[in-house]
Design a protein around this motif. Structure first.
Motif, PDB file in Angstrom:
ATOM      1  N   ALA A   1       0.816  -1.211   0.000  1.00  0.00           N
ATOM      2  CA  ALA A   1       0.000   0.000   0.000  1.00  0.00           C
ATOM      3  C   ALA A   1       0.845   1.253   0.000  1.00  0.00           C
ATOM      4  N   GLY A   2       1.939   1.203   0.752  1.00  0.00           N
ATOM      5  CA  GLY A   2       2.778   2.392   0.862  1.00  0.00           C
ATOM      6  C   GLY A   2       3.239   2.904  -0.471  1.00  0.00           C
ATOM      7  N   GLY A   3       3.580   1.990  -1.387  1.00  0.00           N
ATOM      8  CA  GLY A   3       4.049   2.396  -2.705  1.00  0.00           C
ATOM      9  C   GLY A   3       2.974   3.095  -3.509  1.00  0.00           C
ATOM     10  N   ILE A   4       1.747   2.553  -3.492  1.00  0.00           N
ATOM     11  CA  ILE A   4       0.646   3.167  -4.230  1.00  0.00           C
ATOM     12  C   ILE A   4       0.334   4.550  -3.672  1.00  0.00           C
TER      13      ILE A   4
ATOM     14  N   PRO B   1       4.284  -2.611 -10.065  1.00  0.00           N
ATOM     15  CA  PRO B   1       4.522  -1.163 -10.145  1.00  0.00           C
ATOM     16  C   PRO B   1       3.596  -0.346  -9.250  1.00  0.00           C
ATOM     17  N   HIS B   2       3.675  -0.557  -7.952  1.00  0.00           N
ATOM     18  CA  HIS B   2       2.751   0.120  -7.046  1.00  0.00           C
ATOM     19  C   HIS B   2       2.941   1.634  -7.067  1.00  0.00           C
ATOM     20  N   TYR B   3       4.171   2.086  -6.941  1.00  0.00           N
ATOM     21  CA  TYR B   3       4.422   3.534  -6.976  1.00  0.00           C
ATOM     22  C   TYR B   3       3.942   4.118  -8.302  1.00  0.00           C
ATOM     23  N   GLU B   4       4.270   3.443  -9.391  1.00  0.00           N
ATOM     24  CA  GLU B   4       3.918   3.948 -10.719  1.00  0.00           C
ATOM     25  C   GLU B   4       2.406   3.999 -10.918  1.00  0.00           C
ATOM     26  N   MET B   5       1.676   2.991 -10.408  1.00  0.00           N
ATOM     27  CA  MET B   5       0.215   3.015 -10.529  1.00  0.00           C
ATOM     28  C   MET B   5      -0.368   4.203  -9.762  1.00  0.00           C
ATOM     29  N   GLY B   6       0.143   4.436  -8.556  1.00  0.00           N
ATOM     30  CA  GLY B   6      -0.349   5.567  -7.779  1.00  0.00           C
ATOM     31  C   GLY B   6      -0.065   6.890  -8.451  1.00  0.00           C
ATOM     32  N   TYR B   7       1.141   7.030  -8.995  1.00  0.00           N
ATOM     33  CA  TYR B   7       1.527   8.294  -9.648  1.00  0.00           C
ATOM     34  C   TYR B   7       0.665   8.534 -10.885  1.00  0.00           C
ATOM     35  N   TRP B   8       0.499   7.494 -11.711  1.00  0.00           N
ATOM     36  CA  TRP B   8      -0.315   7.630 -12.931  1.00  0.00           C
ATOM     37  C   TRP B   8      -1.748   7.999 -12.564  1.00  0.00           C
ATOM     38  N   ALA B   9      -2.299   7.317 -11.556  1.00  0.00           N
ATOM     39  CA  ALA B   9      -3.705   7.540 -11.194  1.00  0.00           C
ATOM     40  C   ALA B   9      -3.936   8.980 -10.753  1.00  0.00           C
TER      41      ALA B   9
ATOM     42  N   ARG C   1      11.258   2.844 -11.946  1.00  0.00           N
ATOM     43  CA  ARG C   1      11.768   1.532 -12.356  1.00  0.00           C
ATOM     44  C   ARG C   1      10.959   0.978 -13.528  1.00  0.00           C
ATOM     45  N   ALA C   2       9.644   1.108 -13.471  1.00  0.00           N
ATOM     46  CA  ALA C   2       8.776   0.722 -14.584  1.00  0.00           C
ATOM     47  C   ALA C   2       8.299   1.996 -15.269  1.00  0.00           C
ATOM     48  N   PRO C   3       8.338   2.054 -16.602  1.00  0.00           N
ATOM     49  CA  PRO C   3       7.899   3.271 -17.292  1.00  0.00           C
ATOM     50  C   PRO C   3       6.423   3.556 -17.047  1.00  0.00           C
ATOM     51  N   ILE C   4       6.109   4.816 -16.731  1.00  0.00           N
ATOM     52  CA  ILE C   4       4.726   5.228 -16.528  1.00  0.00           C
ATOM     53  C   ILE C   4       4.091   5.477 -17.890  1.00  0.00           C
ATOM     54  N   PRO C   5       2.951   4.860 -18.205  1.00  0.00           N
ATOM     55  CA  PRO C   5       2.347   5.003 -19.532  1.00  0.00           C
ATOM     56  C   PRO C   5       1.724   6.378 -19.732  1.00  0.00           C
ATOM     57  N   PRO C   6       1.440   6.755 -20.989  1.00  0.00           N
ATOM     58  CA  PRO C   6       0.781   8.039 -21.255  1.00  0.00           C
ATOM     59  C   PRO C   6      -0.577   8.115 -20.579  1.00  0.00           C
TER      60      PRO C   6
ATOM     61  N   ARG D   1      -1.927  -0.092 -18.890  1.00  0.00           N
ATOM     62  CA  ARG D   1      -1.143  -1.203 -18.340  1.00  0.00           C
ATOM     63  C   ARG D   1       0.327  -0.813 -18.235  1.00  0.00           C
ATOM     64  N   ILE D   2       0.923  -1.153 -17.115  1.00  0.00           N
ATOM     65  CA  ILE D   2       2.321  -0.819 -16.865  1.00  0.00           C
ATOM     66  C   ILE D   2       3.179  -2.065 -17.042  1.00  0.00           C
ATOM     67  N   HIS D   3       4.200  -1.948 -17.898  1.00  0.00           N
ATOM     68  CA  HIS D   3       5.133  -3.052 -18.132  1.00  0.00           C
ATOM     69  C   HIS D   3       6.089  -3.135 -16.946  1.00  0.00           C
ATOM     70  N   CYS D   4       5.962  -4.195 -16.192  1.00  0.00           N
ATOM     71  CA  CYS D   4       6.722  -4.331 -14.951  1.00  0.00           C
ATOM     72  C   CYS D   4       8.179  -4.707 -15.231  1.00  0.00           C
ATOM     73  N   THR D   5       9.006  -4.556 -14.202  1.00  0.00           N
ATOM     74  CA  THR D   5      10.446  -4.776 -14.341  1.00  0.00           C
ATOM     75  C   THR D   5      10.870  -6.050 -13.645  1.00  0.00           C
ATOM     76  N   LEU D   6      11.657  -6.857 -14.352  1.00  0.00           N
ATOM     77  CA  LEU D   6      12.210  -8.070 -13.763  1.00  0.00           C
ATOM     78  C   LEU D   6      13.486  -7.711 -13.016  1.00  0.00           C
ATOM     79  N   ILE D   7      13.548  -8.116 -11.744  1.00  0.00           N
ATOM     80  CA  ILE D   7      14.676  -7.789 -10.874  1.00  0.00           C
ATOM     81  C   ILE D   7      15.579  -9.024 -10.771  1.00  0.00           C
ATOM     82  N   GLU D   8      16.755  -8.928 -11.375  1.00  0.00           N
ATOM     83  CA  GLU D   8      17.684 -10.056 -11.368  1.00  0.00           C
ATOM     84  C   GLU D   8      18.322 -10.210  -9.996  1.00  0.00           C
TER      85      GLU D   8
END
Length: 347
Positions: free
Chosen positions: A77-80, A291-299, A321-326, A334-341
């Protein structure tokens, strides 16, 4: 207190120009170099917009309502909320957050936010799902977070579930795995269906083919351990894509009991980047970060663009970390998530 008039005098522009720039309405109206001069002058003078004065002029309060169903009690939740708060603050808004049980108290919380005169609402869910938007919100600007309405009419944002699975499965394929198992979720969820579909697509596109015998849908704890152990014995997988990080636990456990080393003898990829799991397992779990932070920012940006009736094209998105869509993405965005190696994939 510094006024717009003082900023205008020092910058050598009109008060209306300062107003346009400080209210983020300068795109196409004020030359870029002039807008930058105004911003620097305002910063030097310590100018801060007056929300009350702005609300009297525009009939807006510059307050956003964030309504969550259990989101405020989940690890993510904190990220969103942080993403939404950062976007709101950057654009001159404040945010009021309430958490509901999704039933009895939801209407009460919405009514309370309306009494504060909020300009619009973000309505968030605990996990990606189809949701019914409360009738009390239908006369206000609304953006859904990690959810979509059944008709697909309300702007919404969610992870790209199919690409989560394709990226995870392709990582295993590139590591040389050919008998890749999917440890899924036995509960009915959008993410489960779409991740299984992405897994299937990745296998077929690689010429490997989808094999139902390599798929088990489990809950957690002992039943999951038993089913994964049977899968090991029956199919001898060399790679595992897990619905979430939690479902990688029985894979690690079964591997240890069989004397196999994760990251050498078998490869495992999860989803969530859950700190307790992904960083404390040994070897550390390679995982797809949601992409919790990114979803919150986009919203928040989308909601403000609806409230103000403008595109916000002049407002650059942060590097995330994940690109925020237009903001004009089709519903749902939809946000393309990032794979963390990390360490759980061989090679």
């Amino acid at each position: 207190m510094t006024t717009m008039k003082q900023v205008a005098q020092k910058a050598g522009v009109s008060v209306s120009t300062v107003s346009l720039v400080m209210n983020h309405r300068d795109a196409g109206r004020v030359k870029a170099e002039i807008a930058e001069r105004v911003r620097k002058t305002a910063e030097e003078l310590g100018y801060r917009p007056n929300p009350l004065a702005s609300s009297l002029r525009t009939s807006r309060t510059h307050i956003l309502g964030f309504i969550s169903e259990e989101v405020a009690t989940t690890p993510y939740a904190g990220g969103i909320i942080l993403g939404a708060q950062d976007a709101a603050s950057r654009l001159g808004y404040i945010m009021l957050t309430v958490s509901t049980d999704g039933e009895s108290d939801e209407g009460t919380e919405i009514a309370a936010l309306k009494r504060y005169g909020v300009d619009g609402f973000m309505y968030a869910k605990m996990s990606n799902r189809i949701t019914h938007v409360p009738d009390a919100l239908k006369d206000s600007p609304v953006v859904l977070v990690d959810a979509t309405d059944a008709e697909g009419r309300i702007p919404s944002v969610e992870p790209d579930e199919i690409m989560i699975a394709k990226d995870a499965t392709n990582r295993l394929i590139h590591a040389g795995c050919r008998r890749i198992a999917y440890i899924g979720c036995s509960e009915p969820m959008i993410a489960q269906d779409l991740r299984k579909e992405g897994y299937r697509q990745a296998l077929e596109e690689a010429g490997i083919g989808y094999d139902e015998r390599l798929v088990v849908d489990v809950l957690n704890n002992r039943p999951a351990l038993d089913e994964v152990r049977e899968l090991f014995d029956r199919e001898n997988p060399d790679g595992f894509f897990c619905f979430n990080d939690a479902r990688s636990w029985p894979v690690y456990e079964c591997a240890a009991r069989k004397g196999l080393t994760v990251g050498r003898d078998i490869s495992v990829v999860g989803v969530d980047n859950h700190r307790v799991i992904a960083e404390t397992f040994s070897p550390q779990l390679t995982t797809v970060e949601l992409p919790h932070y990114e979803m919150g920012y986009w919203a928040a940006c989308k909601l403000i663009s609806m409230i103000e009736g403008r595109s916000l094209d002049d407002v650059p998105m942060p590097a995330t970390r994940a690109p925020i869509p237009p903001l004009d993405s089709p519903i749902p965005a939809r946000i393309h998530c990032t794979l963390i190696e990390k360490e759980s994939v061989a090679g």
